[in-house]
Scaffold this active site. Structure first.
Site, PDB file in Angstrom:
ATOM      1  N   TRP A   1       0.831  -1.209   0.000  1.00 57.56           N
ATOM      2  CA  TRP A   1       0.000   0.000   0.000  1.00 57.56           C
ATOM      3  C   TRP A   1       0.861   1.254   0.000  1.00 57.56           C
ATOM      4  CZ3 TRP A   1      -1.510   2.933   4.827  1.00 57.56           C
ATOM      5  CH2 TRP A   1      -0.574   2.733   5.857  1.00 57.56           C
ATOM      6  N   ASP A   2       2.146   1.094   0.269  1.00 53.67           N
ATOM      7  CA  ASP A   2       3.078   2.222   0.255  1.00 53.67           C
ATOM      8  C   ASP A   2       2.903   3.061  -1.005  1.00 53.67           C
ATOM      9  OD1 ASP A   2       3.918   0.032   1.838  1.00 53.67           O
ATOM     10  OD2 ASP A   2       5.973   0.754   1.903  1.00 53.67           O
TER      11      ASP A   2
ATOM     12  N   GLU B   1       1.162  -2.326  12.711  1.00 51.16           N
ATOM     13  CA  GLU B   1       1.388  -3.773  12.767  1.00 51.16           C
ATOM     14  C   GLU B   1       1.758  -4.272  14.166  1.00 51.16           C
ATOM     15  OE1 GLU B   1       4.124  -4.643   9.609  1.00 51.16           O
ATOM     16  OE2 GLU B   1       2.646  -4.144   8.073  1.00 51.16           O
TER      17      GLU B   1
ATOM     18  N   LYS C   1       3.530   0.841  15.993  1.00 50.75           N
ATOM     19  CA  LYS C   1       4.696   0.848  15.123  1.00 50.75           C
ATOM     20  C   LYS C   1       4.701   2.134  14.301  1.00 50.75           C
ATOM     21  CE  LYS C   1       6.740  -2.069  11.479  1.00 50.75           C
ATOM     22  NZ  LYS C   1       6.388  -3.051  10.432  1.00 50.75           N
ATOM     23  N   GLN C   2       3.509   2.632  14.007  1.00 55.51           N
ATOM     24  CA  GLN C   2       3.408   3.733  13.054  1.00 55.51           C
ATOM     25  C   GLN C   2       2.074   4.443  13.197  1.00 55.51           C
ATOM     26  OE1 GLN C   2       3.250   0.164  10.448  1.00 55.51           O
ATOM     27  NE2 GLN C   2       2.614   1.667   8.957  1.00 55.51           N
TER      28      GLN C   2
END
Lengths: 754, 754
Positions: B349-350, B476, B588-589
């Site tokens: 998806w980046d 994640e 994580k993000q």
């Protein structure tokens, strides 16, 4: 006649199942019920001989390996094949699939402890003989596998050659499409030594664990036949030939040993065991076997009046449990016992929750050995706890042989933290049933302390509750959830008893407590946290449905449409992606309902009944661990018919291959579940700190049932008929017992009759 | 000077990183910045040449394989090596690690599009030469890789031999301890053909996908040197030898082709391309390259006044994005672009969320090609939906090259359903920026319809809400949750726009709608359900904290103690079991914060700000997709300093190797994130149905910035200085635009100055 199981089938699929059903074993050794002469090449067969816990270490492959995923696992190995015996009549080889089988039957005798196969055969060229194969794996000589072959001439009196093999060139079975079976690493043994002196000796060694096993066979033939021994690639073939003028009898004694139990010099060990056995043959082994089994059945048998088929099922199950239970402290009961290779010979929570109770109430010494095995792998559990991010405590691996985690799919593996509480539970049960303070001191307390520690680190206090996040309960169709009711309730029990054990030791064994406290760096204030966590343990309850939700989010999910799910889509796990299953309210097995059985004092009866009603509608029983629990709780809640229906599924699951995978081995947990469904279900037995209680009911289909129970050195008998329930104290001191809600003082002279 | 990056380092670790940093590519071909002559054997190196999407199919191994787990995955292959050129001075071989390097530097020219290495070297025996290596992968001739070598004598005029190789005997890099890198299947190519005529031709074929690639090289040498060609095991070595009396120049033109794009006869194709190129050499290629790049920078460059280092970082990132973006519809932008093998060349998806915006606003034609790639794998996504239990719709695989799921760990793979909404989002963005109705009709509508369908099956209505269970959001460290805010918000957007697209087609392209409706078995009432689900979409909100919880259970978990976590435990994923991470509030993000950026109209500014404050404290930014989002939202919420700090991390992540794994390839998403942090962050650009808006701010550390934007055929320029913001319409029709909350009508004559 319910003391044997028999078959006359020669259908390929059924033969494959019967390899499991007719296996013979003794907790150390297990030999599948393969035909001695083999099957046609086109037939599926899993030819297997297993030594409990004898394993290799194999790598686990991952597409994406994250931190802490185990790199290797253990795998029970198919060891040396000593089953194989073929018969040649001149140039014709005996096969059940050539010529004519004029009659055939096979039986496994549950009271005598041996199996038998009778064949009346006519070769393609018309030679007619009768053959009897007998096999026995003695409970009293764990290393021995003894076979007896009788060939009787009917119209043929010419040349016969009997070829018997000891073969180290063997492999495991693999199936890459079934997650319940190993998908690779078939060949894990190499042959170290093949030697023919008095004994046909073959030694093998695993590739990685470097364990060795050996088999040494000796023969006795009734006739003065010529013998020749051929050694070729990992095996010895012994040829016995002469003329078939009269009945010829061959006895083969194969002794199995391994370096897990027998030291390094296996050849010497085999010789020693053979010389001890000396001339004792099949008949003597049979005599001892019967004696052993008489005692076993005396302590264990459940008699059912009014249903022969079920009676057969129950005895079959109990017998196979006995055949599979490791009693040497380095082994346990594998999910498939010693009957097959499913789940790779791993030990699961199945032992503690489904099988241990059988032994605990009938042969507590075996139960004790099973628990000592768990104690022996405590270091493995401590290490596993570290890997899973804990600073202390012991987290038992979900599946293991030698103590390290063998589960490579952690959402329904390592995430099942409840296994630690299950093991703690069984240590507690053992203590309650035996009152064995010495055992608690030596083994139990340490296990309870170390498992209790896990909950404190896995959970946390929040808003006055102790909550446990990110675990998986018994139901593998719902993974990685918060506050799984089963886990939280079991953890609470674990914590409470860790405190209790601490206090008991403080009073009665202060020196041991001091030693443990030092070694485990355990201080009194830690137990205060245990107590606090137990007291504030959050047990989810839904006000609207008046049930215990399986976990925090379970009831918010959509309900799986079971009525519209086609029959060929079961078990769901073989037809749906796990994520699809996780998305719905659908249970593989009893989860909250199991918690209600194990810890019934936690909830009002009404809540448990509502929960039963709710979960029953969404449970597929795709796990063989489910029906027995539903049977028990149906009995409790007054659903007699249901209790009986679930029990039926339980009792004959393998005999009727209702799960379709009996070929991979018998469902041992379910076999224990049969016993539980009667004892805890129909008879309503509960084991509590304050003593035993019973609430006997009788399924309408039966005339009655009766079984013995062992409790704190006493032996009881419970007999239920259409008209009454009778509780007798056969041996031991008088004591108090509750029957159908009333307390009685039971003595040897005065049975309770209700 | 900010138009090049340079280095003089010969440190092993830095050299490994520079293999990625100095890679040259053009979206089709990528050549790592390896030294032509190689490194000493003891040095780590990843020598690589990649053709975008050129992959083999490799099996995925599982310890326990459950239903629907992908059996194979694709893997980007290191193809034929044409980089290698070695130099012999008599019996001494040129090496930067023997003798004396009297001077050395390397540069990558971002404005001219080539790389250069200059060495002044004295051999152990004292021979002194100067060497220049140039390399260029033209944007206008995708198959070409052109090298130029200049050797100049200093004190040595004797025998020189230049050895150039075309080598098909190559492998991929593996590391079994890092989940972000392939752990096996290194050797997946076999050499089909090695042929030396005018062209040094090597053809290779993959073991499983049966794709073929070929490379054909030709040479031009400035001196009349002797040439010999040796063929050995999969390679051709060409020896050019003579005396080094004056400067010698070798030009090597390597043409790469493959059967994904060039048909079956690769040999013919290589010849054809070479004959087209004919005499055009490095200088001509360089001229065209500069021309191309002038246009690119004209459309894309962001100028920063007041920070040279950042200026370098930004241009470096944009340049590498350009080098990696596949524009032939069978390829896309891999997570590491064409710079390395990390994540095995898979597309995530980046692309849609982090990289596509750059192209969309600067080179919409490239954006279009990237989207058409997604359209081209729609059948793969439909099939994936089936595997994941859906009866219809398209669920895009989490990571893929050719369209099938390549993730073997589904909790942070296939469970990330949001990827389908992310792809839908980018089709919607494309439509809003270009107004390209034709594209919506041909591609967009079908993607929107098929992705919308997934939400209806993954979610369900309950108590007046539409809820989506058992998915994983972008973060994640928290997997398989219910009602992930990000997923639900993105799904809502997807559903709303599927309805919108349906209505648009109904009005403007009824024939196409009829065709689609028939083919997809789509009826009007289905869109009513989409609308209903969008309307009732449940977006979790916590009354106490006044934030959007990441999911239903997130806020109930214990908070990870980040301040006490030792620095060497980051990134957490390499030091903790996933289950440990899942148990805590730790991200994580950016997850909810990213949703707030992408769909800001869903929440009150206050809620977004509270959420930002909350999540910032528990986010590790272990993913390179995180800092840029926090930078954007910090800018929005008035946290100028923070916006700048996060931006700094973003802008030079690879140049400074702050994540420690630049060797495996550049972090392409983060590179797009740099652009986003300026355009969406500091300049505050938002793209909405009703038009563009800007809210420019200036970091205190800068003097100003300026960049172009493309919007519906127009070209704009935004210039922000300490004193003002200026918006100019450079080309195109006047239109309305919002700047800092006020609406303006912008014409070419009248800039907006605020």
């Amino acid at each position: 006649m319910s003391w044997k199981i028999s078959s006359e089938s020669l259908q390929e699929k059924q033969l494959l199942n019967e390899e499991s059903l007719f296996f013979t074993g003794n907790g150390y050794l297990g030999v599948r019920g393969n035909f001695e002469e083999g099957l046609p090449d086109t037939y599926s067969s899993i030819r297997g001989t297993y030594i409990n816990a004898f394993h290799d270490i194999v790598p686990i492959e991952y597409g994406e390996k994250l931190y802490g995923f185990p790199e290797t696992q253990q795998k029970l190995l198919n060891v040396i094949d000593a089953q194989t015996i073929t018969i040649l009549l001149g140039d014709e080889k005996f096969s059940m699939f050539e010529g004519d089988v004029l009659s055939y039957n096979r039986s496994l005798y549950l009271d005598k402890g041996y199996s038998e196969r009778n064949v009346h055969w006519r070769s393609p060229k018309g030679k007619e003989i009768k053959i009897k194969f007998l096999r026995l794996v003695p409970f009293t000589h764990k290393e021995l596998f003894i076979q007896k072959l009788i060939v009787e001439p009917v119209n043929y009196n010419d040349e016969i050659t009997i070829v018997s093999t000891v073969n180290g060139d063997v492999s495991n079975f693999t199936d890459k499409d079934d997650p319940r079976i190993s998908s690779g690493h078939a060949k894990r043994l190499r042959v170290n030594e093949v030697q023919q002196r008095d004994i046909s000796f073959v030694e093998v060694e695993t590739l990685e664990s470097k364990l060795k096993a050996a088999c040494g066979a000796t023969y006795k033939v009734s006739q003065d036949y010529k013998r020749e021994d051929h050694i070729k690639s990992g095996m010895i073939q012994s040829f016995f030939s002469g003329r078939l003028t009269e009945k010829v009898i061959l006895e083969k004694k194969s002794v199995f040993v391994d370096t897990l139990r027998h030291g390094d010099d296996l050849s010497e060990k085999v010789e020693g065991i053979h010389s001890l056995l000396s001339e004792a043959g099949f008949e003597e082994a049979l005599r001892q076997q019967e004696e052993y089994l008489q005692q076993f059945w005396n302590d264990t048998d459940i008699e059912i009046q009014g249903d022969t088929s079920l009676q057969e099922g129950i005895r079959f199950n109990l017998y196979h449990l006995l055949q599979s239970a490791g009693r040497d402290q380095v082994s346990n009961i594998a999910a498939k016992g010693l009957s097959g290779e499913g789940y790779e010979g791993h030990y699961f929570w199945d032992t503690e929750i489904y099988m241990l109770p059988v032994f605990l109430m009938s042969n507590p010494e075996i139960a004790k050995k099973l628990l000592i095995y768990r104690y022996s792998i405590l270091d493995g559990a401590r290490n596993h706890a570290k890997i899973m991010g804990h600073s202390k405590g012991a987290l038992y691996p979900w599946r293991t042989i030698s103590g390290t985690e063998c589960s490579s799919y952690f959402p329904s593996g390592s995430a099942q933290y409840h296994i630690s509480a299950d093991i703690a539970y069984s240590f507690i049960q053992y203590f309650m049933v035996t009152g064995d303070m010495e055992f608690l001191k030596e083994y139990g307390a340490e296990v309870l302390f170390e498992t209790a520690r896990i909950w404190i680190e896995a959970g946390h206090f929040k808003d006055g509750q102790f909550r446990i996040d990110a675990v998986t309960g018994p139901d593998e169709y719902t993974c990685i959830v918060n506050n799984n009711y089963y886990t939280n309730a079991m953890a609470k029990h674990n914590l409470r008893w860790a405190v209790k054990a601490y206090n008991l030791l403080q009073t009665m064994e202060p020196e041991r407590l001091a030693e443990l406290s030092t070694r485990l760096v355990l201080e009194l204030q830690e137990t205060a946290v245990w107590e606090q966590a137990a007291k504030q343990m959050y047990l989810p309850y839904d006000e609207t449905l008046m049930i215990n939700p399986q976990d925090d989010s379970f009831l918010n999910k959509d309900v799986w449409d079971l009525p519209s799910t086609p029959e060929d889509k079961f078990p769901l796990l073989l037809h749906y992606h796990p994520l699809t299953l996780y998305r719905y309210q659908v249970c593989k097995q009893a989860d909250t309902v199991l918690a209600h059985f194990l810890l019934e004092e936690e909830q009002a009866t009404e809540t448990m009944k509502n929960s039963y009603d709710y979960y029953e509608k969404i449970t597929t029983h795709d796990s063989s661990l489910s029906s027995c629990v539903f049977s028990i709780m149906a009995a409790k809640h007054g659903y007699g018919e249901k209790a009986y229906d679930y029990f039926i599924e339980t009792a004959r699951l393998d005999l009727d291959n209702t799960h379709g995978n009996t070929k991979d081995g018998l469902h041992m947990a379910n076999m224990g579940g049969t016993w539980m469904a009667i004892i805890f279900g129909f008879a309503g037995l509960r084991i509590k700190e304050e003593g035993l209680s019973l609430e006997p009911i009788l399924p309408a289909q039966w005339e009655g049932y009766s079984f013995p129970l062992h409790y704190r050195g006493r032996k009881l008998r419970v007999t239920k008929s259409k008209t009454q329930a009778k509780i007798e104290l056969l041996t031991g001191e008088p004591f108090n017992i509750k029957v159908s809600g009333e307390s009685y003082h039971l003595t040897q002279n005065d049975a309770i009759v209700k």
